[in-house]
Design an enzyme around this catalytic site. Sequence first.
Site, PDB file in Angstrom:
ATOM      1  N   ASP A   1       1.623   5.567  -5.245  1.00  0.00           N
ATOM      2  CA  ASP A   1       2.761   6.358  -5.414  1.00  0.00           C
ATOM      3  C   ASP A   1       2.795   6.901  -6.950  1.00  0.00           C
ATOM      4  O   ASP A   1       3.650   7.461  -7.378  1.00  0.00           O
ATOM      5  CB  ASP A   1       4.072   5.853  -5.306  1.00  0.00           C
ATOM      6  CG  ASP A   1       4.102   4.509  -5.932  1.00  0.00           C
ATOM      7  OD1 ASP A   1       3.001   3.823  -6.538  1.00  0.00           O
ATOM      8  OD2 ASP A   1       5.361   3.844  -5.962  1.00  0.00           O
TER       9      ASP A   1
ATOM     10  N   GLU B   1       0.196  -8.428 -13.028  1.00  0.00           N
ATOM     11  CA  GLU B   1      -0.735  -7.791 -13.925  1.00  0.00           C
ATOM     12  C   GLU B   1      -1.481  -8.746 -14.813  1.00  0.00           C
ATOM     13  O   GLU B   1      -2.493  -9.227 -14.860  1.00  0.00           O
ATOM     14  CB  GLU B   1      -0.480  -6.568 -14.799  1.00  0.00           C
ATOM     15  CG  GLU B   1       0.226  -5.309 -14.033  1.00  0.00           C
ATOM     16  CD  GLU B   1       1.641  -5.551 -13.487  1.00  0.00           C
ATOM     17  OE1 GLU B   1       2.147  -6.632 -13.502  1.00  0.00           O
ATOM     18  OE2 GLU B   1       2.039  -4.597 -12.919  1.00  0.00           O
TER      19      GLU B   1
HETATM   20  C1  UGA Z   1       5.185  -2.003  -9.412  1.00  0.00           C
HETATM   21  C2  UGA Z   1       3.754  -1.856 -10.075  1.00  0.00           C
HETATM   22  O1  UGA Z   1       3.359  -0.630 -10.499  1.00  0.00           O
HETATM   23  C3  UGA Z   1       2.963  -2.455  -8.838  1.00  0.00           C
HETATM   24  O2  UGA Z   1       1.500  -2.146  -9.385  1.00  0.00           O
HETATM   25  C4  UGA Z   1       3.066  -3.925  -8.475  1.00  0.00           C
HETATM   26  O3  UGA Z   1       2.469  -4.099  -7.445  1.00  0.00           O
HETATM   27  C5  UGA Z   1       4.408  -3.845  -7.839  1.00  0.00           C
HETATM   28  O4  UGA Z   1       5.295  -3.466  -9.128  1.00  0.00           O
HETATM   29  C6  UGA Z   1       5.062  -5.175  -7.600  1.00  0.00           C
HETATM   30  O5  UGA Z   1       5.503  -5.812  -8.746  1.00  0.00           O
HETATM   31  O6  UGA Z   1       4.563  -5.452  -6.478  1.00  0.00           O
HETATM   32  P1  UGA Z   1       6.313  -0.625  -7.527  1.00  0.00           P
HETATM   33  O7  UGA Z   1       6.388   1.022  -7.406  1.00  0.00           O
HETATM   34  O8  UGA Z   1       7.594  -1.359  -7.382  1.00  0.00           O
HETATM   35  O9  UGA Z   1       5.135  -0.864  -8.465  1.00  0.00           O
HETATM   36  O10 UGA Z   1       5.133  -0.904  -6.410  1.00  0.00           O
HETATM   37  P2  UGA Z   1       4.667  -0.088  -5.008  1.00  0.00           P
HETATM   38  O11 UGA Z   1       4.001   1.100  -5.677  1.00  0.00           O
HETATM   39  O12 UGA Z   1       5.812  -0.041  -3.949  1.00  0.00           O
HETATM   40  O13 UGA Z   1       3.637  -1.132  -4.437  1.00  0.00           O
HETATM   41  C7  UGA Z   1       2.455  -1.121  -5.020  1.00  0.00           C
HETATM   42  C8  UGA Z   1       1.236  -0.779  -4.015  1.00  0.00           C
HETATM   43  O14 UGA Z   1       1.116  -1.833  -2.831  1.00  0.00           O
HETATM   44  C9  UGA Z   1       1.086   0.602  -3.640  1.00  0.00           C
HETATM   45  O15 UGA Z   1       0.086   1.239  -3.700  1.00  0.00           O
HETATM   46  C10 UGA Z   1       1.739   0.410  -2.374  1.00  0.00           C
HETATM   47  O16 UGA Z   1       1.433   1.459  -1.248  1.00  0.00           O
HETATM   48  C11 UGA Z   1       1.412  -0.978  -1.782  1.00  0.00           C
HETATM   49  N1  UGA Z   1       2.241  -1.558  -0.859  1.00  0.00           N
HETATM   50  C12 UGA Z   1       3.532  -1.725  -1.131  1.00  0.00           C
HETATM   51  C13 UGA Z   1       1.407  -2.181   0.277  1.00  0.00           C
HETATM   52  O17 UGA Z   1       0.298  -2.234   0.401  1.00  0.00           O
HETATM   53  N2  UGA Z   1       2.520  -2.803   1.104  1.00  0.00           N
HETATM   54  C14 UGA Z   1       3.763  -2.913   0.981  1.00  0.00           C
HETATM   55  O18 UGA Z   1       4.313  -3.569   1.978  1.00  0.00           O
HETATM   56  C15 UGA Z   1       4.293  -2.306   0.069  1.00  0.00           C
HETATM   57 MN    MN Z   2       4.696   2.219  -7.350  1.00  0.00          MN
END
Ligand code: UGA
Ligand code: MN
Length: 255
Positions: free
Chosen positions: A113, A199
């Site tokens: 994203d 991280e």
């Molecule tokens: C922030 C950080 O930028 C992420 O790298 C971190 O993993 C996340 O917080 C966290 O604390 O978990 P955020 O935008 O809140 O980012 O997280 P997402 O972008 O929704 O998820 C991170 C990645 O995991 C995305 O590539 C998303 O596609 C993936 N994801 C999300 C999954 O593979 N499964 C899920 O159920 C949700």
């Molecule tokens: Mn994200």
Amino acid sequence: PTVFVVTPTFKRFVQKAELTRISQAFKAAKKLHWIVVEDSVQKTDLVGNFLKSSGLKYTHLNIRTPFTLRRHKKEFRRLKPRGVEQRNLAIEWLRKNIDPQRTSGVVYFADDDNTYDSQIFDEMRWIRGVGVWPVAFTGGARWAGPICKDGQVVNFHANWGLFRPFPVDMAAFAVNIKKLILDFPKAKFIALKRPGMLESSLLRQITTVKELEPVTQNCSKVYVWHTRTETPKDSILGERGLIKKGTPSDQNVET
Ligand code: UGA
Ligand code: MN
């Protein structure tokens, strides 16, 4: 050196749009190998076909986040970090399939994203240990990340989370594959309950703040934005209505 880009991804309304946007930034880079890890029990056709026609060098993996680690509705969003199992599977894949004596490169954890300027890949490929740079729209500020001087990280800027050992976003660093494969063959992400620690959970196993290598001209340029895509609620609700009426949008048209 090759840039191995690791992207966890999961099925949702905007998934293909996300993958399309980021893949076009990846396509503009040389020597890039995309490791896409679906958060799913089985690989989906949507992602499989997308990768096939992407023109990119890629590896398609999948692992479903175990129930206990999944973030359930109404749970506070920061207590369960996302993409943990997926990134760890990609690290394992690299350890099994890449010989760092023959292939030089770096690993970058690029969420689906974010918005990427392809320039970042040419900057990160020369990292020898762990390289860092600022990311826009994170840490409760316009940008957050390392403050660098004369080739060293001297401080961090953020409006949130400066208590963390490495107060940077996932998209703010890349690691030489030698570090993850040879030097620290057991290092991985750990799903700690403390918000924002994902991280640091990896970085503190493999490096120190002193050792960090500034990228993007002493960390003075932003090439990554933590944009996060708005959910198209009107279309989701509207489509639900169409399905109820028995007149859904043509299923043969993939979105
Ligand atoms: C922030 C950080 O930028 C992420 O790298 C971190 O993993 C996340 O917080 C966290 O604390 O978990 P955020 O935008 O809140 O980012 O997280 P997402 O972008 O929704 O998820 C991170 C990645 O995991 C995305 O590539 C998303 O596609 C993936 N994801 C999300 C999954 O593979 N499964 C899920 O159920 C949700
Ligand atoms: Mn994200």
